[in-house]
Design a protein around this motif. Structure first.
Motif, PDB file in Angstrom:
ATOM      1  N   GLU A 198       0.832  -1.204   0.000  1.00  0.00           N
ATOM      2  CA  GLU A 198       0.000   0.000   0.000  1.00  0.00           C
ATOM      3  C   GLU A 198       0.868   1.255   0.000  1.00  0.00           C
ATOM      4  OE1 GLU A 198      -3.126   0.722   3.157  1.00  0.00           O
ATOM      5  OE2 GLU A 198      -3.718  -1.224   2.309  1.00  0.00           O
ATOM      6  N   LEU A 201       2.929   1.510  -3.570  1.00  0.00           N
ATOM      7  CA  LEU A 201       2.180   1.787  -4.800  1.00  0.00           C
ATOM      8  C   LEU A 201       2.256   3.247  -5.212  1.00  0.00           C
ATOM      9  CD1 LEU A 201      -1.031  -0.444  -4.696  1.00  0.00           C
ATOM     10  CD2 LEU A 201       0.813  -0.520  -6.366  1.00  0.00           C
ATOM     11  N   ALA A 206       2.671   3.213  -9.322  1.00  0.00           N
ATOM     12  CA  ALA A 206       2.108   2.040  -9.970  1.00  0.00           C
ATOM     13  C   ALA A 206       0.623   1.941  -9.671  1.00  0.00           C
ATOM     14  CB  ALA A 206       2.804   0.783  -9.467  1.00  0.00           C
ATOM     15  N   ALA A 207      -0.133   1.452 -10.658  1.00  0.00           N
ATOM     16  CA  ALA A 207      -1.579   1.354 -10.461  1.00  0.00           C
ATOM     17  C   ALA A 207      -1.959   0.012  -9.894  1.00  0.00           C
ATOM     18  CB  ALA A 207      -2.287   1.587 -11.800  1.00  0.00           C
ATOM     19  N   SER A 208      -1.123  -0.998 -10.136  1.00  0.00           N
ATOM     20  CA  SER A 208      -1.468  -2.327  -9.631  1.00  0.00           C
ATOM     21  C   SER A 208      -0.210  -3.009  -9.116  1.00  0.00           C
ATOM     22  CB  SER A 208      -2.091  -3.176 -10.745  1.00  0.00           C
ATOM     23  OG  SER A 208      -1.079  -3.496 -11.680  1.00  0.00           O
ATOM     24  N   VAL A 209      -0.396  -4.104  -8.456  1.00  0.00           N
ATOM     25  CA  VAL A 209       0.739  -4.828  -7.916  1.00  0.00           C
ATOM     26  C   VAL A 209       1.619  -5.359  -9.049  1.00  0.00           C
ATOM     27  CG1 VAL A 209       1.430  -6.692  -6.368  1.00  0.00           C
ATOM     28  CG2 VAL A 209      -0.693  -5.485  -5.949  1.00  0.00           C
ATOM     29  N   GLY A 210       0.983  -5.778 -10.152  1.00  0.00           N
ATOM     30  CA  GLY A 210       1.739  -6.276 -11.321  1.00  0.00           C
ATOM     31  C   GLY A 210       2.704  -5.223 -11.831  1.00  0.00           C
ATOM     32  N   GLU A 211       2.179  -3.993 -11.983  1.00  0.00           N
ATOM     33  CA  GLU A 211       3.021  -2.878 -12.457  1.00  0.00           C
ATOM     34  C   GLU A 211       4.176  -2.641 -11.491  1.00  0.00           C
ATOM     35  OE1 GLU A 211       1.234   0.945 -13.295  1.00  0.00           O
ATOM     36  OE2 GLU A 211      -0.377  -0.100 -14.384  1.00  0.00           O
ATOM     37  N   LEU A 212       3.879  -2.765 -10.226  1.00  0.00           N
ATOM     38  CA  LEU A 212       4.899  -2.521  -9.202  1.00  0.00           C
ATOM     39  C   LEU A 212       6.024  -3.542  -9.365  1.00  0.00           C
ATOM     40  CD1 LEU A 212       5.260  -0.600  -6.782  1.00  0.00           C
ATOM     41  CD2 LEU A 212       4.374  -2.403  -5.337  1.00  0.00           C
ATOM     42  N   TYR A 264       2.863 -10.725  -1.763  1.00  0.00           N
ATOM     43  CA  TYR A 264       1.524 -10.168  -1.609  1.00  0.00           C
ATOM     44  C   TYR A 264       0.641 -10.619  -2.755  1.00  0.00           C
ATOM     45  CZ  TYR A 264      -2.258  -6.818  -1.211  1.00  0.00           C
ATOM     46  OH  TYR A 264      -3.498  -6.245  -1.096  1.00  0.00           O
ATOM     47  N   ASP A 265       1.241 -10.604  -3.969  1.00  0.00           N
ATOM     48  CA  ASP A 265       0.486 -10.954  -5.159  1.00  0.00           C
ATOM     49  C   ASP A 265       0.043 -12.411  -5.124  1.00  0.00           C
ATOM     50  OD1 ASP A 265      -0.586  -9.931  -7.463  1.00  0.00           O
ATOM     51  OD2 ASP A 265       0.906 -10.951  -8.704  1.00  0.00           O
TER      52      ASP A 265
END
Lengths: 603, 350
Positions: A198, A201, A206-212, A264-265
């Motif tokens: 949280e 981000l 980043a907009a999502s965890v994937g992007e992160l 987390y993902d």
């Protein structure tokens, strides 16, 4: 005409059983008659109660059968679920039988034990229930004949409620039975990962965890490329070496963050569900704690310079919170209370110091009275008191108790304990008596005070000591205060009780002869409450004695200190002797007070 | 009545949180008890009670339990505040008194005796009796003297130093009576004083109290649930039912002319021998002659109109002749055996 009220439909058994049972009326008329005649046999089973007891019980409102059925079924099924739990483990172990002999033996044993237990509980329980159901239903029928409020007939509403209860209780319990014990760490890590992600981000846009994760990947790849380039150079200057260290740190940090993000993902729905409902109540919220604030009272230099010697002021010392520290609700609240106690202590230092001082002075004086009175005088007084108010046997007991104290050289220490008890009891009486009177006289005050007193009596006595120390420091005075708080409830309660117990008619008579409220209290209520008040005093003294022992933890002198000491040094003998001495002191006071009480109530 | 010592006028008592509202509604709409209970959850304890007791009179309030008689008597010394109405003690409105004045009135003017004695268990008999005097601040010496005098009046001389618990029920109630008499009040309120005692002792105490009130002449309001007791004790009797006084009168009035079926039911079992006077049953001479022919010249037994049936029975037993009732020498009526028997039975003839 004015005879007993008639109630429709229940005067005749023939009519009332159908009215009660509503459906299968012929069956229940017959069954109830058998039960009443004592001709019901254990093998007369109620088939519905045997096969689908929850539905049968719920719609007929026989909740006893419902809960018993639920308990039997859940217990049996939980046992059977162990097969589901250990079955796969056994299979896995059987893949490699030579290395897993112990495990195979253990799993097989568990599976067979649980399996048999489950089967027996389910089958036996159901059979037993089927044979009891009619008896319980008959008992309910009898209660229904007395009161209309008892469940009767067949109701869809109750059936729905029963199904709802089952739906809430059964599936989750059975699911729990198939799962292995949860790793507490795993749930905590879930929360930590969630909080970290949280925070990260927005930091990395980043907009999502994937992007992160992608962002970290590219950062790491980037840094690794630079590192490879540096390594290719071979011999490095000092500047380049430090740059290489910096790059390594970047790789390390970002890899770690990436791992967190990935973990987390990969948290599955099952993981979240398990942590939320299976074991412990989940942590709902974690807060950033407020900055740590200390209040301190220091000499006020300005005022002293202006001529006001001894002036003080409260200053605030604030320390920055630890970076990224998050605490749960319990810790957050506890720390908040700490801060407010700290503030009160600094702000009202004068009051607390003065109280401490008064307590200390009075304690010292009473101690002097007890300890500096020559021992023969004190012993003589005790024996005379018991001789005057109790029987010879008790007097002998008192004399031997005193001898015990004397022989084991515990005399002075016991007197210290007595001094503490006397001061605490005196405060209890001076505060407790008026409060008790007020409580008896005022309904609203009683509503307010009763729960407070209950809390005072039920909070573990050790936890009084902590706030006492926080406000008054460590020494005798806070020990007296903690003792007072612990020992005052019976004084207050029994005073109020004694006054409330005075018969209304007696008070009315006093009023009829022209008593004012004050006269009523002084001449009627208080004298008649004296036995009760004396009982309260007795209890208060006993509680004060027990608390005087515990408060040795915060520096109360006396026999309690001896016990605490021996606890620290693991000296059982010393502790036992001191304990016996405390018991003897308590019993001496109790017996003598009882005698005095008895002589009061005789008049 | 000018010499009325206790006067009640339109006294109402409504119990409940919404008593005032209920009272207003009763005034405006004339609600009955059930409606008041339903609309205001309030209970009517006393309904429009009025009576007065003159000096030296014993007034009995009779009713079954729950009829409101104990509630009503507690209005007289304002242990209970009325919802409406006025109560005057010796001409003074007790409802208007300040608390100090009220306490003085209670201590000096009114003595009260309770069914359950309500003695203070921790005080000696003497200190119990002197309680009202102590509350008024009398010193111990005079108090003890007054208490001993009161003990003497109830024939308990020498029991002053006992505790109440050492005394029997009858003796305890004597102490209760002595306590009420000690301050020499004008008024005695007796709330079922003898109900808790066994019949023999009750009878004893009733007689003693009657003797006592002959000498001390206290104005008395006497509560009882026993009609026999009411008739024995009361100069006049008020009969209560459901909080309402249904009839007030002398024992004779009530026995011979019950106000309604309820009272009639009550008096049905009462012996009329000592209650009913010749005047109530006698037949006028003209009517007697018309029915039975002229009176003979033989020596008829004679009685006065105020003589009770017991006397008439006594006179009629030795002879077949009717009794002549003469008031100051003039013949006012005749009672023959038929009339007398009907009179005893309670059915009026013709």
């Amino acid at each position: 005409m004015n005879g007993a009220e008639t109630r429709d439909n229940i005067d005749e058994r023939d009519i009332s059983v159908p009215a009660f049972a509503e459906r299968s009326t012929d069956y229940y008329t017959r069954v109830f008659e058998n039960v009443q005649r004592g001709q019901s046999r254990p093998w007369d089973l109620n088939l519905w109660a045997l096969l689908i007891p929850w539905f049968w019980a719920a719609q007929r409102g026989v909740w006893l059968v419902f809960w018993v059925a639920l308990a039997i079924d859940v217990l049996g099924l939980v046992c059977l679920m162990q097969l589901v739990k250990f079955g796969p483990l056994l299979d896995a172990a059987l893949q490699d039988p030579d290395n897993n002999t112990v495990l195979i033996e253990r799993y097989s044993r568990w599976i067979s034990n649980f399996g048999w237990t489950g089967a027996v509980v389910l089958l036996g329980g159901r059979l037993w229930l089927g044979s009891r159901a009619n008896h319980w239903y008959y008992a309910q029928y009898n209660r229904w004949r007395i009161s209309d409020a008892v469940n009767s007939g067949v109701l869809l509403k109750r059936l729905v409620m029963g199904i709802l209860i089952m739906a809430i209780v059964a599936p989750i319990t059975l699911y729990r039975a198939t799962e292995l014990r949860l790793d507490q760490r795993a749930c905590f890590n879930q929360i930590r990962a969630g909080e970290t992600v949280e925070r990260l981000l927005p930091e990395y846009g980043a907009a999502s965890v994937g992007e992160l994760i992608d962002a970290f990947q590219s950062l790491v790849a980037d840094a690794e490329a630079r590192l490879a380039a540096l390594d290719a150079l071979g011999e490095l200057t000092a500047e380049q070496k430090s740059e290489r260290n910096a790059i390594r740190k970047i790789i390390r940090d970002n890899s770690r963050r990436m791992d967190t993000a990935i973990s987390y993902d990969t948290i599955s729905f099952k993981d979240r569900f398990d942590c939320a409902v299976i074991d412990d109540f989940p942590t709902l919220a974690r807060f950033t704690p407020p900055p740590e604030v200390r209040y301190r009272r220091v000499p006020d230099e300005e005022a002293i310079a202006a001529g006001n010697l001894g002036a003080t002021k409260v200053i605030v010392q604030e320390s920055a919170p630890v970076e990224g520290r998050r605490v749960n609700t319990f810790t957050y609240t506890a720390e908040g209370i700490d801060t407010s106690i700290n503030y009160l202590r600094a702000r009202f230092a004068g009051f607390f110091d003065a109280t401490t001082n008064v307590l200390r002075q009075s304690l010292i004086r009473v101690e002097v009275a007890f300890m500096q009175t020559p021992w023969p005088v004190v012993a003589f007084l005790f024996i005379v008191l018991s001789w005057a108010y109790t029987n010879p046997a008790t007097t002998i007991f008192v004399a031997s108790s005193l001898a015990f104290l004397a022989v084991f050289e515990l005399w002075q220490i016991a007197m210290q304990t007595m001094a503490l008890v006397v001061v605490a009891t005196a405060i209890c009486v001076f505060v407790g008596l008026p409060v008790g009177i007020w409580m008896a006289k005022n309904k609203y005050f009683r509503w307010f005070t009763e729960p407070v007193l209950d809390v005072m009596q039920t909070i573990p006595s050790l936890s009084y000591l902590v706030p006492a120390v926080a406000f008054f420091g460590i020494s005798q005075p806070p020990a007296v205060l903690a003792t007072v708080i612990f020992a005052i409830p019976p004084m207050v309660k029994l005073t109020a009780l004694g006054i409330l117990q005075v018969p209304e008619s007696t008070k009315e008579a006093a009023l009829a002869f022209g008593a004012s409220d004050r006269q009523l209290l002084r001449k009627v209520e208080l004298p008649m409450a004296i036995p009760s008040i004396m009982a309260g005093l007795n209890q208060t003294i006993m509680l004060a004695l027990s608390m005087a022992t515990i408060s040795a933890f915060i520096g109360a002198a006396g026999l309690g200190a001896l016990v605490t000491e021996s606890l620290g040094d693991a000296q059982a003998g010393k502790g036992l002797l001191a304990g016996v001495a405390i018991a003897l002191v308590a019993m001496m006071i109790d017996r003598i007070l009882r005698g005095i009480r008895a002589s009061f109530s005789r008049i | 009545m000018s010499d009325a010592v206790v006067e009640l006028e339109g006294v109402w008592k409504v119990f409940g949180e919404r008593a005032q509202e209920a009272m207003a509604a009763i005034r405006a709409e004339g609600l009955g008890k059930p409606e008041v209970l339903e609309r205001f959850q309030a209970v009517v304890g006393v309904k429009d009670a009025s009576f007065s007791v003159s000096k030296g009179e014993i007034f009995c309030l009779m009713g079954l339990s729950g009829s409101g008689k104990s509630t009503l008597v507690r209005h007289i010394n304002r242990l209970i505040e009325p919802s409406a109405g006025t109560i005057r003690i010796l001409g003074e409105d007790i409802g208007a008194m300040k608390s100090e004045q009220l306490r003085a009135t209670r201590a000096d003017k009114i003595g009260m005796v309770f069914q359950n004695m309500a003695l203070l268990p921790h005080r000696s008999v003497r200190d119990n009796i002197g309680f009202a005097l102590e509350l008024r601040g009398m010193d111990g010496y005079h108090r003890a003297q007054a208490a001993d005098r009161a003990l003497e009046t109830v024939s308990l001389h020498g029991y002053g130093d006992r505790l109440p618990s050492e005394l029997s029920g009858g003796m305890q109630q004597r102490v209760g009576l002595a306590r009420a008499l000690a301050a020499d009040p004008e008024i005695l309120l007796m709330d079922e004083p003898f109900s808790a005692l066994d019949p023999l002792i009750r009878r004893n105490l009733q007689d003693e109290f009657l003797n006592l009130s002959q000498t001390v002449k206290k104005t008395t309001v006497f509560i009882t649930h026993d009609l026999d007791e009411a008739i024995r004790m009361g100069d006049r009797i008020g009969i209560m039912k459901d909080g309402e006084i249904v009839q007030i009168g002398t024992a004779e009035d009530i026995v011979t002319a019950p106000a309604d079926d309820y009272v009639a039911d009550f008096v049905a079992g009462i012996s009329r021998l000592k209650l009913v006077s010749a005047a109530k049953i006698m037949v006028p001479p003209e009517k007697f002659s018309a029915l039975n022919g002229p009176l003979s010249d033989a020596a008829h037994p004679e009685a006065a109109p105020t003589d009770d049936l017991d006397t008439l029975v006594e006179l009629s037993t030795g002879t077949d002749l009717p009794v002549l009732i003469k008031d100051a020498g003039t013949l006012v009526g005749v009672v023959n055996k038929d009339t007398l028997l009907h009179g005893l039975q309670g059915s009026s003839e013709g």
